[in-house]
Design a protein around this motif. Structure first.
Motif, PDB file in Angstrom:
ATOM      1  N   GLY A 175      39.128  28.186  51.225  1.00 58.44           N
ATOM      2  CA  GLY A 175      37.891  28.937  50.863  1.00 58.44           C
ATOM      3  C   GLY A 175      37.776  29.564  49.400  1.00 58.44           C
ATOM      4  N   LEU A 176      38.566  28.904  48.465  1.00 55.98           N
ATOM      5  CA  LEU A 176      38.891  29.390  47.291  1.00 55.98           C
ATOM      6  C   LEU A 176      38.207  28.412  46.025  1.00 55.98           C
ATOM      7  N   THR A 177      38.148  28.877  45.067  1.00 61.24           N
ATOM      8  CA  THR A 177      37.836  27.966  43.755  1.00 61.24           C
ATOM      9  C   THR A 177      38.910  28.255  42.853  1.00 61.24           C
ATOM     10  N   SER A 178      39.201  27.238  41.943  1.00 58.77           N
ATOM     11  CA  SER A 178      40.060  27.582  40.891  1.00 58.77           C
ATOM     12  C   SER A 178      39.901  28.692  40.053  1.00 58.77           C
ATOM     13  N   ALA A 179      38.750  29.292  39.730  1.00 56.66           N
ATOM     14  CA  ALA A 179      38.469  30.673  38.991  1.00 56.66           C
ATOM     15  C   ALA A 179      39.045  31.651  40.059  1.00 56.66           C
ATOM     16  N   GLN A 180      38.675  31.741  41.255  1.00 59.20           N
ATOM     17  CA  GLN A 180      39.122  32.753  42.147  1.00 59.20           C
ATOM     18  C   GLN A 180      40.534  32.834  42.335  1.00 59.20           C
ATOM     19  N   TRP A 181      40.955  31.460  42.242  1.00 64.80           N
ATOM     20  CA  TRP A 181      42.448  31.460  42.408  1.00 64.80           C
ATOM     21  C   TRP A 181      43.213  32.176  41.152  1.00 64.80           C
ATOM     22  N   LEU A 182      42.532  31.887  40.113  1.00 67.26           N
ATOM     23  CA  LEU A 182      43.169  32.633  38.909  1.00 67.26           C
ATOM     24  C   LEU A 182      43.179  34.119  38.869  1.00 67.26           C
ATOM     25  N   VAL A 183      42.192  34.728  39.559  1.00 63.06           N
ATOM     26  CA  VAL A 183      42.026  36.038  39.656  1.00 63.06           C
ATOM     27  C   VAL A 183      42.894  36.608  40.603  1.00 63.06           C
ATOM     28  N   LEU A 184      43.228  35.947  41.699  1.00 62.71           N
ATOM     29  CA  LEU A 184      44.169  36.232  42.698  1.00 62.71           C
ATOM     30  C   LEU A 184      45.568  36.290  42.350  1.00 62.71           C
ATOM     31  N   VAL A 185      46.053  35.367  41.468  1.00 62.29           N
ATOM     32  CA  VAL A 185      47.364  35.312  40.767  1.00 62.29           C
ATOM     33  C   VAL A 185      47.495  36.430  40.042  1.00 62.29           C
TER      34      VAL A 185
ATOM     35  N   VAL B 260      46.059  39.410  40.135  1.00 60.84           N
ATOM     36  CA  VAL B 260      45.918  40.851  40.824  1.00 60.84           C
ATOM     37  C   VAL B 260      47.365  40.750  41.587  1.00 60.84           C
ATOM     38  N   GLN B 261      47.730  39.650  42.303  1.00 59.17           N
ATOM     39  CA  GLN B 261      49.193  39.662  42.845  1.00 59.17           C
ATOM     40  C   GLN B 261      50.069  40.088  41.647  1.00 59.17           C
ATOM     41  N   ALA B 262      50.087  39.359  40.428  1.00 63.65           N
ATOM     42  CA  ALA B 262      51.274  39.748  39.512  1.00 63.65           C
ATOM     43  C   ALA B 262      50.969  41.061  38.979  1.00 63.65           C
ATOM     44  N   ARG B 263      49.788  41.638  38.861  1.00 62.18           N
ATOM     45  CA  ARG B 263      49.667  43.062  38.314  1.00 62.18           C
ATOM     46  C   ARG B 263      48.733  43.827  39.206  1.00 62.18           C
ATOM     47  N   PRO B 264      49.412  44.301  40.415  1.00 58.83           N
ATOM     48  CA  PRO B 264      48.472  45.005  41.456  1.00 58.83           C
ATOM     49  C   PRO B 264      48.093  46.221  40.599  1.00 58.83           C
ATOM     50  N   GLY B 265      46.693  46.761  40.875  1.00 61.09           N
ATOM     51  CA  GLY B 265      46.423  47.809  40.307  1.00 61.09           C
ATOM     52  C   GLY B 265      45.670  47.365  39.065  1.00 61.09           C
ATOM     53  N   CYS B 266      45.476  46.404  38.643  1.00 59.42           N
ATOM     54  CA  CYS B 266      44.899  45.913  37.467  1.00 59.42           C
ATOM     55  C   CYS B 266      43.265  46.126  37.625  1.00 59.42           C
ATOM     56  N   THR B 267      42.591  46.108  36.400  1.00 58.99           N
ATOM     57  CA  THR B 267      41.199  46.410  36.386  1.00 58.99           C
ATOM     58  C   THR B 267      40.414  45.127  36.069  1.00 58.99           C
ATOM     59  N   ALA B 268      39.136  44.828  36.285  1.00 52.27           N
ATOM     60  CA  ALA B 268      38.356  43.826  35.996  1.00 52.27           C
ATOM     61  C   ALA B 268      38.386  43.567  34.487  1.00 52.27           C
ATOM     62  N   ALA B 269      38.320  44.789  33.723  1.00 52.35           N
ATOM     63  CA  ALA B 269      38.374  44.538  32.257  1.00 52.35           C
ATOM     64  C   ALA B 269      39.715  43.840  31.783  1.00 52.35           C
ATOM     65  N   GLU B 270      40.903  44.253  32.496  1.00 53.90           N
ATOM     66  CA  GLU B 270      41.987  43.771  32.001  1.00 53.90           C
ATOM     67  C   GLU B 270      42.069  42.235  32.358  1.00 53.90           C
ATOM     68  N   LEU B 271      41.409  41.808  33.573  1.00 52.60           N
ATOM     69  CA  LEU B 271      41.398  40.633  33.827  1.00 52.60           C
ATOM     70  C   LEU B 271      40.577  39.608  33.116  1.00 52.60           C
ATOM     71  N   CYS B 272      39.373  40.021  32.634  1.00 52.80           N
ATOM     72  CA  CYS B 272      38.616  39.625  31.510  1.00 52.80           C
ATOM     73  C   CYS B 272      39.357  39.161  30.544  1.00 52.80           C
ATOM     74  N   ARG B 273      40.231  40.250  29.797  1.00 55.94           N
ATOM     75  CA  ARG B 273      40.806  40.031  28.748  1.00 55.94           C
ATOM     76  C   ARG B 273      42.042  38.855  28.997  1.00 55.94           C
ATOM     77  N   CYS B 274      42.691  38.866  30.039  1.00 53.32           N
ATOM     78  CA  CYS B 274      43.845  38.096  30.109  1.00 53.32           C
ATOM     79  C   CYS B 274      43.291  36.557  30.666  1.00 53.32           C
TER      80      CYS B 274
ATOM     81  N   GLY C 299      30.378  39.473  33.315  1.00 51.63           N
ATOM     82  CA  GLY C 299      29.421  39.315  34.473  1.00 51.63           C
ATOM     83  C   GLY C 299      29.971  38.161  35.406  1.00 51.63           C
ATOM     84  N   SER C 300      30.793  37.311  34.919  1.00 52.99           N
ATOM     85  CA  SER C 300      31.396  36.508  35.737  1.00 52.99           C
ATOM     86  C   SER C 300      32.429  36.884  36.506  1.00 52.99           C
ATOM     87  N   MET C 301      33.198  37.830  35.939  1.00 51.93           N
ATOM     88  CA  MET C 301      34.667  38.555  36.524  1.00 51.93           C
ATOM     89  C   MET C 301      33.975  39.363  37.756  1.00 51.93           C
ATOM     90  N   THR C 302      32.876  40.122  37.478  1.00 55.65           N
ATOM     91  CA  THR C 302      32.218  40.900  38.714  1.00 55.65           C
ATOM     92  C   THR C 302      31.931  40.013  39.787  1.00 55.65           C
TER      93      THR C 302
END
Length: 148
Positions: A33-43, A45-59, A65-68
Motif C-alpha cells: 500500500g505504498l509508493t516509492s515517494a511515500q517509502w522515502l518519507v517513511l524512511v 521519519v524512521q531515521a529522524r523521529p520528530g522531523c518536520t515536513a519542511a525538513e523532509l522537503c529539503r532532505c 505541496g507534494s510533501m503535504t
C-alpha cells in the motif's frame, strides 16, 4: 562541447536509472500500500523521529505541496502522525505510529531485493566506488549552489 551527446551523458544515465528504480520500487511496494515517494518519507521519519515536513522537503528535494499530500496519505493510512510542538505551536513534528513501525521492517526486503537485482555483477569494491562517486557529485552540487 562538440562531442556532447545527451543520450550518452552522465545526466541521461543517472536520470534513466532513477526513473527505472522508482518505477520498479512502485511495483514492489504496491502490495504494502505504498509508493516509492511515500517509502522515502517513511524512511526519513524512521531515521529522524520528530522531523518536520519542511525538513523532509529539503532532505528529499521536493516541494511543500507534494510533501503535504504524501504526509496526508501516510497519516490516512495510519503510518505516521503529526504532533504539535510543545515549545512552538506553529511547528508540527512527524513520527511513526505503531502501524508504521510494524510496516517498516516489511518494506526493507523488497527494497534490498530490487537493489540487488539492479546491482548484479558489481563487486563490493565497485559498489563502494560508485557510491563514493555519487557522494562526490552531491558534495560538488552543494558547493556550487551554496553561494547562490
Amino acid at each position: 562541447m562538440e562531442g556532447y551527446r545527451a543520450e550518452e551523458s552522465l545526466g541521461f544515465y543517472i536520470g534513466s536509472v532513477r526513473s527505472r528504480l522508482i518505477n520498479a520500487l512502485d511495483v514492489k511496494l504496491a502490495p504494502l500500500g505504498l509508493t516509492s515517494a511515500q517509502w522515502l518519507v517513511l524512511v526519513r521519519v524512521q531515521a529522524r523521529p520528530g522531523c518536520t515536513a519542511a525538513e523532509l522537503c529539503r532532505c528529499i528535494n521536493t516541494d511543500t505541496g507534494s510533501m503535504t499530500r504524501m504526509v496526508d496519505r501516510l497519516e490516512e493510512k495510519g503510518f505516521i502522525r503529526r504532533v504539535r510542538s510543545q515549545e512552538d505551536r506553529r511547528v508540527v513534528h512527524l513520527e511513526m505510529t505503531e502501524a508504521g513501525k510494524a510496516l517498516y521492517p516489511q518494506v526493507i526486503p523488497p527494497v534490498v531485493d530490487l537493489l540487488n537485482v539492479h546491482l548484479q555483477g558489481f563487486s563490493q569494491e565497485e559498489l563502494d566506488m560508485l557510491i563514493g562517486f555519487l557522494k562526490r557529485i552531491l558534495a560538488n552540487n552543494e558547493i556550487s549552489f551554496s553561494g547562490s
